[in-house]
Write a protein that holds these residues in place. Structure first.
Motif, PDB file in Angstrom:
ATOM      1  N   VAL A   8      -0.577  -8.825  -5.275  1.00 51.75           N
ATOM      2  CA  VAL A   8      -0.796  -9.652  -4.084  1.00 51.75           C
ATOM      3  C   VAL A   8       0.343 -10.654  -3.904  1.00 51.75           C
ATOM      4  O   VAL A   8       0.882 -10.817  -2.797  1.00 51.75           O
ATOM      5  N   ASP A   9       0.725 -11.333  -4.980  1.00 54.67           N
ATOM      6  CA  ASP A   9       1.812 -12.319  -4.896  1.00 54.67           C
ATOM      7  C   ASP A   9       3.101 -11.672  -4.400  1.00 54.67           C
ATOM      8  O   ASP A   9       3.828 -12.248  -3.582  1.00 54.67           O
ATOM      9  N   ILE A  63       2.808 -10.907  -0.578  1.00 52.10           N
ATOM     10  CA  ILE A  63       2.906 -12.114   0.242  1.00 52.10           C
ATOM     11  C   ILE A  63       4.321 -12.688   0.191  1.00 52.10           C
ATOM     12  O   ILE A  63       4.851 -13.143   1.214  1.00 52.10           O
ATOM     13  N   THR A 109       6.784 -11.090   2.637  1.00 52.75           N
ATOM     14  CA  THR A 109       6.718 -11.496   4.046  1.00 52.75           C
ATOM     15  C   THR A 109       7.554 -12.740   4.320  1.00 52.75           C
ATOM     16  O   THR A 109       7.836 -13.048   5.479  1.00 52.75           O
ATOM     17  N   CYS A 110       7.926 -13.434   3.249  1.00 57.38           N
ATOM     18  CA  CYS A 110       8.694 -14.673   3.395  1.00 57.38           C
ATOM     19  C   CYS A 110      10.151 -14.511   2.974  1.00 57.38           C
ATOM     20  O   CYS A 110      10.968 -15.396   3.223  1.00 57.38           O
ATOM     21  N   MET A 147      -3.862  -5.279   2.372  1.00 64.25           N
ATOM     22  CA  MET A 147      -2.663  -5.618   1.604  1.00 64.25           C
ATOM     23  C   MET A 147      -1.633  -4.501   1.658  1.00 64.25           C
ATOM     24  O   MET A 147      -0.418  -4.754   1.732  1.00 64.25           O
ATOM     25  N   ILE A 153       0.113  -4.846   5.007  1.00 66.90           N
ATOM     26  CA  ILE A 153       1.025  -5.999   5.047  1.00 66.90           C
ATOM     27  C   ILE A 153       2.316  -5.664   4.309  1.00 66.90           C
ATOM     28  O   ILE A 153       3.425  -5.999   4.755  1.00 66.90           O
ATOM     29  N   TRP A 171      -7.890 -11.508   7.124  1.00 66.89           N
ATOM     30  CA  TRP A 171      -6.585 -11.002   6.696  1.00 66.89           C
ATOM     31  C   TRP A 171      -6.084  -9.905   7.646  1.00 66.89           C
ATOM     32  O   TRP A 171      -4.884  -9.848   7.967  1.00 66.89           O
ATOM     33  N   TYR A 221       1.209 -10.548  12.360  1.00 67.24           N
ATOM     34  CA  TYR A 221       2.476 -10.339  11.652  1.00 67.24           C
ATOM     35  C   TYR A 221       3.200  -9.118  12.219  1.00 67.24           C
ATOM     36  O   TYR A 221       4.424  -9.135  12.447  1.00 67.24           O
ATOM     37  N   TRP A 275      -2.536 -17.475   3.500  1.00 69.61           N
ATOM     38  CA  TRP A 275      -1.511 -16.766   4.275  1.00 69.61           C
ATOM     39  C   TRP A 275      -1.968 -16.504   5.716  1.00 69.61           C
ATOM     40  O   TRP A 275      -1.232 -16.788   6.669  1.00 69.61           O
ATOM     41  N   VAL A 290      -0.611 -18.230  -1.596  1.00 66.86           N
ATOM     42  CA  VAL A 290      -1.743 -17.501  -2.174  1.00 66.86           C
ATOM     43  C   VAL A 290      -2.728 -18.484  -2.779  1.00 66.86           C
ATOM     44  O   VAL A 290      -2.409 -19.632  -3.017  1.00 66.86           O
TER      45      VAL A 290
END
Length: 532
Positions: free
Chosen positions: A285-286, A289, A292-293, A333, A336, A415, A422, A462, A532
């Motif tokens: 997950v980390d 996310i 995306t940054c 997830m 994403i 989400w 997004y 997020w 997160v």
């Protein structure tokens, strides 16, 4: 194009993890040695920076004397570093098990048939680095809980941070030692030891995020990802098939389950197996996310199909069911991560002058249909009752508020709508006033305002940030109200950081162009915040 330049603010100072064999980033500054503790700074491969935010008071001898006289929250540091030597330490540890861990991970309730959460105690007690890191978490949590509840609370606040910093110093030393010990081990020992170090790093990362320190997120995440890949590589070398080992195969190298049940696909995981499953889920997950940054695909993208899907046996659960760990179903997830990868492809093609808009739209449409199809399935199943093995115990172990369809369905829905936002920004650019974006902003904001408990927002930071950055001026107060409801603020660092990012976007709303993206918003504070 980044239209949001870093703002001139005092950066947070936090602890950084760096190993020469994992990643090459170095912290920009070094702090003085921890008083009374040996430091990792003596080794050139390690770096330590002050974890105290700029808002925390500085220490003094007067405060130290007052603290000792209060005898309220002091934590002993045994000379030999063995965990459990102090009764007070053990009480702090139980406070973490009973209160802080469920607070951080409200959806993690493994079945009794899988061994429950006992692995947390086993792993922490048997590992010095984990012990000291966990003691850091509990120290901070108790200091916040007692802040203002007793006389001299400012002194308690100051000295709790001092104790915390010393524990962080011990943690870095233990991790360094464990890395050195793991190198010459045989395959099973190497996998077990490396997985424990990976877990320690991720736990430390979660601690920093909970207190609002983000400047070393990339460093810690990079170290954990490198260790995860080393574990997979070690298992691959044993199988010698030239392909990725199954997740169950990796777990098998950590020992045997405590027991097996014929009717169940797995037995009760050993402490190392359960810990690796838990921290691998958080790491996946980390990584997604963060992608995306950081304008890059997830670094663990090649493992997504193996860990998060089960195409060979659709009726069976995937090896990692993220719903059990973070409350969000896997398909969100996965999509994403696909959007982040597609965004990277789009930018590279555009830079090379080779972008095919028809191909971009076709690939984006497939992602959109996957999101909308699963949302429709989720809506259709909203009133279907769920059965759970040994459900009797959920009466005594469920801290989540009841709601139609369940909390995980609610969180997953939020989400998914944020993922649609997004995707829209990735394809069409920054157009907050467009019909599609407005529709999803309104819908997601309405969902967030239906939260049965404000604290549930910590599992949707997020999405909260994504929809907040695209909000209309008249909607800003509604996001402020949700953030203000999270008390005490010091325990919701990620949500407060998300609000800070939103406010920076709102302030510069008229300066943003169509080329602005979500990564530019998140990094507008001068560093990447892991939401997160």
């Amino acid at each position: 194009m980044n239209d949001l330049e870093p703002v001139a603010t005092e950066p947070d100072k936090d602890a950084g993890l760096d190993t020469s064999g994992l990643n090459r980033h170095s912290a920009s500054t070094k702090c003085p040695p921890f008083r009374g503790e040996p430091t990792p700074d003596s080794n050139p491969d390690w770096n330590s920076t002050d974890t105290r935010p700029s808002t925390e008071p500085t220490s003094s001898n007067t405060h130290r004397d007052s603290w000792n006289s209060l005898d309220t929250l002091s934590i002993s540091n045994s000379s030999d570093g063995k965990p459990g030597d102090s009764e007070l330490d053990r009480r702090f540890m139980m406070f973490y098990f009973d209160h802080f861990f469920p607070f951080l991970f409200p959806f993690y309730k493994p079945l009794l048939l899988e061994g429950g959460r006992s692995w947390i105690i086993e792993l922490v007690v048997g590992n010095q680095a984990m012990w000291h890191t966990t003691l850091c978490l509990s120290t901070y949590f108790v200091s916040v809980s007692l802040d203002g509840a007793i006389s001299g609370h400012n002194v308690c606040k100051t000295l709790a941070w001092e104790k915390l910093l010393k524990q962080m110093g011990v943690t870095f030393m233990m991790l360094q030692r464990n890395l050195q010990e793991a190198a010459p081990s045989n395959t099973q020992d190497l996998i077990v030891k490396t997985s424990r170090i990976m877990g320690s790093i991720i736990q430390l990362q979660r601690f920093e995020i909970s207190v609002g320190n983000f400047e070393n997120c990339q460093k810690h995440l990079g170290a954990a990802i490198a260790l995860f890949k080393q574990i997979i590589q070690a298992a691959e070398n044993v199988t010698d098939r030239g392909e990725l080992p199954t997740f169950h195969g990796v777990l098998s190298h950590m020992g045997r389950p405590l027991w097996a049940i014929t009717s169940q696909p797995s037995g009760a995981w050993s402490s190392d197996q359960a810990a690796f499953r838990f921290y691998s889920a958080l790491l996946i997950v980390d990584d997604i996310i963060a992608s995306t940054c950081m304008e890059e695909p997830p670094r663990l993208l090649e493992y997504h199909a193996q860990l998060l899907t089960n195409d060979r046996s659709p009726n069976e659960r995937p090896p990692l069911n993220l719903e059990d760990f973070i409350g969000c179903e896997n398909w969100v997830m996965l999509q994403i991560g696909e959007i982040a990868a597609l965004d990277t492809w789009k930018k590279s093609m555009k830079k090379a002058g080779q972008l095919d808009m028809m191909e971009l739209v076709a690939r984006a449409s497939a992602i959109k249909q996957a999101l909308l199809g699963n949302l429709a399935r989720l809506d259709a199943a909203a009133n279907t009752p769920k059965t759970n093995s040994l459900g009797l115990f959920t009466l005594y172990n469920d801290q989540l508020p009841p709601m139609p369809g369940g909390c995980t369905a609610f969180v997953t829905r939020v989400w998914a709508h944020a993922a649609l936002l997004y995707l829209s920004v990735m394809v069409s650019g920054w157009q907050p006033g467009s019909g599609g974006i407005r529709e999803n902003v309104v819908r997601t904001l309405a969902l967030l305002e239906q939260m049965p408990a404000p604290e549930l927002l910590r599992t949707m930071v997020w999405p909260f940030c994504m929809v907040g950055c695209l909000a209309a001026p008249g909607e800003e107060c509604r996001f402020l109200a949700m953030a203000d409801a999270l008390v005490p603020h010091r325990l919701f660092g990620a949500a407060r950081k998300a609000l800070e990012i939103m406010q920076n976007v709102w302030k510069r709303r008229n300066e943003l162009t169509i080329d602005t993206d979500f990564a530019a918003c998140v990094c507008s504070l001068g560093y990447m915040s892991l939401l997160v």
